[in-house]
Motif scaffolding. Structure first.
Motif, mmCIF file in Angstrom:
data_model
loop_
_atom_site.group_PDB
_atom_site.id
_atom_site.type_symbol
_atom_site.label_atom_id
_atom_site.label_comp_id
_atom_site.label_asym_id
_atom_site.label_seq_id
_atom_site.Cartn_x
_atom_site.Cartn_y
_atom_site.Cartn_z
ATOM 1 N N UNK A 1 0.842 -1.192 0.000
ATOM 2 C CA UNK A 1 0.000 0.000 0.000
ATOM 3 C C UNK A 1 0.876 1.240 0.000
ATOM 4 N N UNK A 2 0.508 2.194 -0.845
ATOM 5 C CA UNK A 2 1.218 3.462 -0.940
ATOM 6 C C UNK A 2 0.205 4.559 -0.635
ATOM 7 N N UNK A 3 0.526 5.394 0.329
ATOM 8 C CA UNK A 3 -0.356 6.504 0.681
ATOM 9 C C UNK A 3 0.276 7.802 0.176
ATOM 10 N N UNK A 4 -0.551 8.630 -0.477
ATOM 11 C CA UNK A 4 -0.081 9.877 -1.054
ATOM 12 C C UNK A 4 -0.997 10.999 -0.593
ATOM 13 N N UNK A 5 -0.393 12.133 -0.246
ATOM 14 C CA UNK A 5 -1.159 13.283 0.217
ATOM 15 C C UNK A 5 -0.907 14.439 -0.744
ATOM 16 N N UNK A 6 -1.996 15.079 -1.213
ATOM 17 C CA UNK A 6 -1.902 16.203 -2.143
ATOM 18 C C UNK A 6 -2.611 17.416 -1.565
ATOM 19 N N UNK A 7 -1.994 18.582 -1.733
ATOM 20 C CA UNK A 7 -2.723 19.803 -1.429
ATOM 21 C C UNK A 7 -3.465 20.224 -2.697
ATOM 22 N N UNK A 8 -4.193 21.307 -2.635
ATOM 23 C CA UNK A 8 -5.022 21.728 -3.767
ATOM 24 C C UNK A 8 -4.185 22.001 -5.014
ATOM 25 N N UNK A 9 -3.027 22.606 -4.855
ATOM 26 C CA UNK A 9 -2.169 22.920 -6.004
ATOM 27 C C UNK A 9 -1.671 21.644 -6.683
ATOM 28 N N UNK A 10 -1.293 20.660 -5.886
ATOM 29 C CA UNK A 10 -0.806 19.391 -6.456
ATOM 30 C C UNK A 10 -1.935 18.636 -7.162
ATOM 31 N N UNK A 11 -3.133 18.684 -6.610
ATOM 32 C CA UNK A 11 -4.276 18.040 -7.258
ATOM 33 C C UNK A 11 -4.513 18.679 -8.623
ATOM 34 N N UNK A 12 -4.474 19.991 -8.685
ATOM 35 C CA UNK A 12 -4.662 20.698 -9.953
ATOM 36 C C UNK A 12 -3.557 20.354 -10.948
ATOM 37 N N UNK A 13 -2.333 20.212 -10.463
ATOM 38 C CA UNK A 13 -1.204 19.853 -11.324
ATOM 39 C C UNK A 13 -1.392 18.439 -11.902
ATOM 40 N N UNK A 14 -1.797 17.507 -11.067
ATOM 41 C CA UNK A 14 -2.045 16.135 -11.522
ATOM 42 C C UNK A 14 -3.186 16.114 -12.533
ATOM 43 N N UNK A 15 -4.256 16.841 -12.259
ATOM 44 C CA UNK A 15 -5.387 16.894 -13.192
ATOM 45 C C UNK A 15 -4.966 17.479 -14.537
ATOM 46 N N UNK A 16 -4.113 18.483 -14.522
ATOM 47 C CA UNK A 16 -3.613 19.090 -15.763
ATOM 48 C C UNK A 16 -2.797 18.077 -16.560
ATOM 49 N N UNK A 17 -1.935 17.331 -15.861
ATOM 50 C CA UNK A 17 -1.117 16.324 -16.550
ATOM 51 C C UNK A 17 -1.989 15.214 -17.125
ATOM 52 N N UNK A 18 -3.002 14.791 -16.390
ATOM 53 C CA UNK A 18 -3.923 13.773 -16.902
ATOM 54 C C UNK A 18 -4.684 14.289 -18.116
ATOM 55 N N UNK A 19 -5.052 15.555 -18.087
ATOM 56 C CA UNK A 19 -5.733 16.167 -19.223
ATOM 57 C C UNK A 19 -4.817 16.188 -20.452
ATOM 58 N N UNK A 20 -3.537 16.523 -20.245
ATOM 59 C CA UNK A 20 -2.566 16.524 -21.346
ATOM 60 C C UNK A 20 -2.398 15.118 -21.932
ATOM 61 N N UNK A 21 -2.343 14.124 -21.066
ATOM 62 C CA UNK A 21 -2.227 12.735 -21.525
ATOM 63 C C UNK A 21 -3.452 12.352 -22.340
ATOM 64 N N UNK A 22 -4.639 12.710 -21.853
ATOM 65 C CA UNK A 22 -5.873 12.389 -22.570
ATOM 66 C C UNK A 22 -5.899 13.060 -23.938
ATOM 67 N N UNK A 23 -5.470 14.313 -24.014
ATOM 68 C CA UNK A 23 -5.413 15.018 -25.300
ATOM 69 C C UNK A 23 -4.451 14.332 -26.262
ATOM 70 N N UNK A 24 -3.305 13.872 -25.758
ATOM 71 C CA UNK A 24 -2.338 13.170 -26.608
ATOM 72 C C UNK A 24 -2.928 11.871 -27.139
ATOM 73 N N UNK A 25 -3.603 11.144 -26.280
ATOM 74 C CA UNK A 25 -4.237 9.892 -26.701
ATOM 75 C C UNK A 25 -5.304 10.176 -27.746
#
Length: 190
Positions: free
Chosen positions: A159-183
């Motif tokens: 098990x891996x536990x990860x903690x994100x603040x609001x800025x990190x969540x937004x950064x991850x969402x942006x990267x996922x959006x970029x990946x989706x656009x590439x796909x």
């Protein structure tokens, strides 16, 4: 070679090819198959037969053909003009082989295509942390907590536990959006 031995030899050849292709049995060499199953066949003819059966097995397994698809495929192959087609004996041997080995081959191909470790589970929540006495505004915002369950075949999960603040969540969402656009760009191009 007697007519009764041809189907057995073809069946043995298909099983040998499958052992090498799908189950990584390095002992199953082309030379061994020739010497055990087709000793009288000239080397060039055996090589052509071996390559044809290997190619057909690869096509059948890649498409994960059901019985109807297999019959249509073999019918089309048997109608090919010249030496590229399959004989009735070869078609029957392929059909028998695939009927008995389809599940095993499919499971093996799926197992080979999995990445290790793989994600078995994911749980998440958002916590709001209250500020302490000194009005610690840096640590008082929402926090996203994610727990990833990772495992390898035959082993216990980690098990891996990860903690994100609001800025990190937004950064991850942006990267996922970029990946989706590439796909999407790649998918729409093909």
């Amino acid at each position: 070679m007697a007519d009764v031995e041809v189907p057995k030899s073809l069946s043995g050849l298909l099983n040998g090819i499958a052992q090498k292709m799908f189950f990584n049995n390095d002992e199953m060499t082309e030379e061994l198959l020739k010497s055990e199953l087709f000793p009288e066949l000239p080397q060039e003819e055996f090589k052509a037969l071996h390559e044809k059966m290997r190619g057909l097995l690869k096509s059948i397994s890649t498409a994960d053909m059901d019985h109807a698809q297999l019959e249509a495929f073999l019918t089309a192959q048997s109608k090919k003009q010249g030496g590229g087609g399959v004989s009735a004996e070869q078609a029957a041997a392929l059909s028998r082989f695939w009927k008995s080995q389809r599940v095993r081959v499919r499971e093996r191909l799926l197992a080979q295509s999995r990445w290790e470790p793989c994600l078995r589970g994911l749980s998440w929540r958002v916590d709001l942390q209250a500020a302490g006495r000194q009005r610690d505004t840096e640590h008082s915002g929402p926090v996203a907590l994610m727990e990833l369950e990772l495992s390898r075949t035959g082993q216990d999960s980690e098990f891996v536990c990860v903690e994100f603040n609001e800025a990190k969540v937004n950064e991850v969402l942006k990267k996922l959006s970029d990946i989706q656009e590439s796909i999407d760009r790649i998918v729409h191009r093909t």
